[in-house]
Write an enzyme that holds these catalytic residues in place. Structure first.
Site, mmCIF file in Angstrom:
data_model
loop_
_atom_site.group_PDB
_atom_site.id
_atom_site.type_symbol
_atom_site.label_atom_id
_atom_site.label_comp_id
_atom_site.label_asym_id
_atom_site.label_seq_id
_atom_site.Cartn_x
_atom_site.Cartn_y
_atom_site.Cartn_z
ATOM 1 N N GLU A 4 46.375 29.534 95.072
ATOM 2 C CA GLU A 4 45.667 28.527 95.873
ATOM 3 C C GLU A 4 46.211 27.112 95.655
ATOM 4 O OE1 GLU A 4 42.902 31.796 94.456
ATOM 5 O OE2 GLU A 4 43.874 30.143 93.372
ATOM 6 N N ASP A 36 46.234 37.228 90.886
ATOM 7 C CA ASP A 36 45.369 36.068 90.711
ATOM 8 C C ASP A 36 46.068 34.805 91.235
ATOM 9 O OD1 ASP A 36 43.102 34.713 89.958
ATOM 10 O OD2 ASP A 36 43.235 35.241 87.838
ATOM 11 N N ASP A 83 35.709 33.318 90.694
ATOM 12 C CA ASP A 83 35.011 32.952 89.464
ATOM 13 C C ASP A 83 33.589 32.481 89.756
ATOM 14 O OD1 ASP A 83 37.441 33.502 88.393
ATOM 15 O OD2 ASP A 83 37.986 31.426 87.965
#
Length: 762
Positions: free
Chosen positions: A419, A416, A482
């Site tokens: 970024e 995950d 998401d």
């Protein structure tokens, strides 16, 4: 980034210079170097006090021509750089005819008339694909003193632009401003988790900007007939890649930047997650697994999200002893009692409360500020710091933590984040912070992927990665991030996945049911259909569990039936996966990829091809109504046997047990015999479904072996009213089913040991 004020003027404070002509051309055997003043030179006096651009033209591979335009060449080059795999056996050719110089790379040529105003023409045969005109090569400075190198390539009438990573905005990018800049922005904005400075068009070519930092695109949004891209710095390099088909463009692009790796067969089954902020412990997990088994829903992977570790300590790679007191025993029970693989959530950050923070700080494994302090903030985890993957020792340290988990019995990791990478820092290897912002995810995922490929001597591996940039396709699988739990979010997720597939990524998934919020039963069931007709399939949410019995009993049936369908499709899906690794064609393909000559397919973003022979149109409405386009020919509903004739649009309503799932005319689809798992001997007891084969046609169907053994090959040909199937390396019984106007006929079984079977058309 926009530099102009309308067509005629520059924005206030912006100064721009553009190549005006060729003053000198150096022609070598396999490259051109053009020296371009930014004004017309009519006297010696015009050569003074004015910039001169150096434009290098070269070819790393057949069908690919690169252009590198530089203003001031003394700029320090601190990296990082995208690795570009040039073909060592390729040599471009140059020729001169009068004032025209040409560089040729197989089917693609670059022509420049050195006596005319500045213009670069990229041609295939006698056809011009795109051109660089009078504002197409240059630089601009802003009021803040920033220096931007820019290029413009022309757009033809009706030319459409695709790609640029996983973008959730409209599928065709014309009219959009796009910044290639990693962001954690969900799936409902112009920001993207996966930013790739590569686009292709429906006119036979693609363009890769070889710059790992921020690339700013104006796609018919500043100059309506141009794609403009710019980077901050003194130099800009881009590669024009000829197809002519979209598949051939992706083939050449992924040959340069890396082919998608082949995930293991077990990863194609259904994944179930704890979800994110839900309460869970070993009994919760066991209850979910027992619940799936009791309802006859096949399950392949169980995923533990963030709270397998203690709060505030992500990542410390240590199971929370209060909720998982016996992780080794639990992992063993999941594998031995239920045949499950296990995935763990991780990220590249270290919270200050984690014992690993002090260890990593002591050894210099964390990214630092210019004054030597460790870079930290309180977003996500309190006092969070970032692992510096440019430090080989830090990579080895991080990898060792993961290997310990693999030794416990963990099979893969959900990588995950990656970024929100700061730019006010100093990297161990001296990399430029702006260029490292996007590139960081590549180092992160590469580190984790290498751990898994080396584990237990298994060459195949899979991640579940959120962030990526160019080249990241080598470390699959990627998921869409998401999203909300709505039909609209389901559609925007598909747009993102199709854009990513047109950016060189072969495998893609999404959170079935949506991440934020709780889906209605209708949304959940429709998303289950879509999810299990994707390359990879995961049930996951944020604050609520995604077990199907939490919705209604029909949700249980839909999950069970579509999981079983996917398992039967594994001989077909795994061959599509192999094609992704061989040529860069994604498993989930925008209609444009398979039907580039059908203009109606060029803008379709609510349907796709699953592999080369299955059309999927997910249902995005409460009442089950779906509008979809059927290309030319006689197609067959895979679930009902009904035949549908194209070309044309259809508007139909489907119950939750069905959706538009059509087999392509002339296709021969292998159906496996095992509904309960993705890994089995796919060729044993395989059933070949033959769809509307034209007279005289012959189709070769390769059924792979899950462990890399010898593939079975079936050759199907039609002669008049007879269908003949010839088998090679088929390990056991096999069957043939013919599609006809009345639906699928009864299966015919080849006699034991037979290598040929002939049937009459219904």
């Amino acid at each position: 980034m926009k530099f102009t004020d309308g067509y005629w003027l520059l924005r206030e404070g912006v100064k721009a210079s553009f190549a005006a002509q060729v003053d000198d051309a150096r022609v070598e055997d396999d490259r051109l170097t053009l020296y371009a003043p930014v004004r017309r030179v009519e006297s010696r006096g015009h050569t003074l006090n004015s910039p001169l651009l150096t434009v290098e033209c070269f070819s790393p591979a057949e069908g690919v021509i690169g252009v590198r335009a530089t203003h001031l060449a003394g700029e320090a080059d601190r990296g990082p750089h995208f690795p570009v795999h040039a073909d060592p056996g390729h040599r471009a050719k140059t020729r001169t005819e009068g004032s025209v110089v040409e560089l040729s790379a197989g089917s693609l040529s670059l022509r420049v008339d050195t006596a005319a105003p500045w213009r670069l023409d990229f041609t295939a045969g006698e056809r011009t694909l795109t051109s660089v005109g009078r504002r197409g090569t240059g630089f601009a400075t802003t009021p803040e003193g920033e220096h931007h190198s820019l290029a413009q390539l022309s757009l033809g009438v009706g030319e459409l632009v695709y790609g640029l990573g996983e973008r959730f905005t409209p599928f065709t990018k014309n009219g959009q401003s796009v910044d290639i800049w990693q962001a954690d922005g969900g799936t409902a904005s112009e920001q993207a988790y996966k930013n790739v400075p590569f686009y292709l068009t429906n006119r036979g070519y693609g363009v890769f900007v070889n710059h790992p930092g921020k690339v700013s695109y104006e796609i018919g949004s500043e100059a309506v007939g141009q794609v403009q891209f710019s980077v901050e710095g003194q130099s800009l390099e881009y590669l024009v890649i000829h197809g002519p088909t979209p598949k051939e463009i992706l083939d050449r692009y992924t040959a340069l930047t890396g082919r998608p790796a082949l995930p293991p067969a077990w990863s194609f089954g259904l994944w179930l997650s704890t979800s994110f902020t839900t309460d869970y412990d070993e009994e919760t997990v066991a209850g979910f697994v027992r619940g799936m088994a009791a309802r006859d829903i096949p399950l392949s992977v169980f995923h533990f999200d963030c709270f397998w570790m203690r709060e505030y300590q992500w990542c410390d790679f240590t199971w929370d002893p209060d909720v998982f007191p016996d992780p080794e025993g639990m992992l063993r029970r999941l594998r031995e009692d239920h045949g499950l693989r296990v995935s763990l959530w991780i990220n590249p950050y270290i919270g200050q409360k984690s014992p690993l923070f002090a260890e990593a700080r002591h050894h210099g494994y964390l990214v630092r500020k210019a004054n030597g302090d460790v870079w930290q903030w309180d977003m996500w985890q309190a006092g969070m710091a970032l692992v510096d993957f440019t430090n080989p020792d830090a990579r080895a340290w991080y990898a060792a933590k993961l290997r310990a988990l693999v030794d416990q019995g963990v099979d893969c990791f959900k990588t995950d984040f990656g970024e929100r990478v700061p730019t006010d820092v100093v990297w161990h290897d001296g990399s430029d912070p702006e260029r490292m912002h996007n590139y960081y995810t590549r180092l992160y995922n590469e580190t984790v992927f290498e751990v898994l490929t080396q584990a237990r001597g298994v060459g195949q591996a899979t991640l579940f990665a959120r962030s990526a940039t160019a080249g990241g396709q080598q470390y699959p699988v990627h998921w869409g991030g998401d999203c909300e739990s709505t039909f609209g979010a389901m559609a925007e997720s598909l747009r993102g996945g199709l854009s990513l597939g047109l950016s060189g990524f072969g495998f893609w998934s999404h959170d079935i049911g949506g991440f934020e919020g709780t889906p209605t039963p209708a949304v959940f069931k429709r998303w289950v259909q879509f999810g299990l007709l994707s390359s990879h399939s995961r049930l996951h949410g944020s604050g609520s569990y995604r077990v199907p019995w939490n919705y209604d009993e029909e949700a249980v049936a839909v999950t069970r039936d579509f999981t079983r369908l996917k398992h039967r499709l594994m001989p077909y899906l795994f061959r599509a996966a192999q094609q992704a690794g061989e040529s860069g064609s994604p498993v989930m393909r925008a209609m444009l990829l398979e039907f580039p000559d059908d203009p109606a397919c060029h803008t379709l973003d609510r349907q796709y091809m699953l592999g080369e022979d299955l059309l999927v149109a997910p249902v995005f409405t409460e009442d089950g109504t779906v509008e979809y386009y059927v290309p030319e020919g006689t197609w067959t509903h895979l679930l009902t046997g009904e035949q549908v004739r194209g070309p044309g649009w259809r508007r139909e309503r489907f119950g939750f047990d069905s959706l538009p799932l059509l087999a392509r005319p002339g296709s021969v689809l292998p159906f496996g015999a095992d509904e309960e798992r993705p890994e089995y001997a796919w060729a044993r007891d395989v059933t070949l479904r033959v769809h509307a084969l034209a007279d005289g046609a012959e189709v070769i169907t390769r059924v792979p072996a899950p462990e890399g053994g010898t593939a079975a090959t079936f050759r199907t040909r039609r002669t008049g009213s007879e269908i003949t199937v010839t088998a090679e390396n088929a390990p056991g019984p096999w069957h043939v089913v013919l599609a006809g106007p009345e639906g699928y006929a009864e299966p015919v079984t080849a006699p034991q040991g037979a290598t040929e079977l002939t049937l009459s058309l219904p």
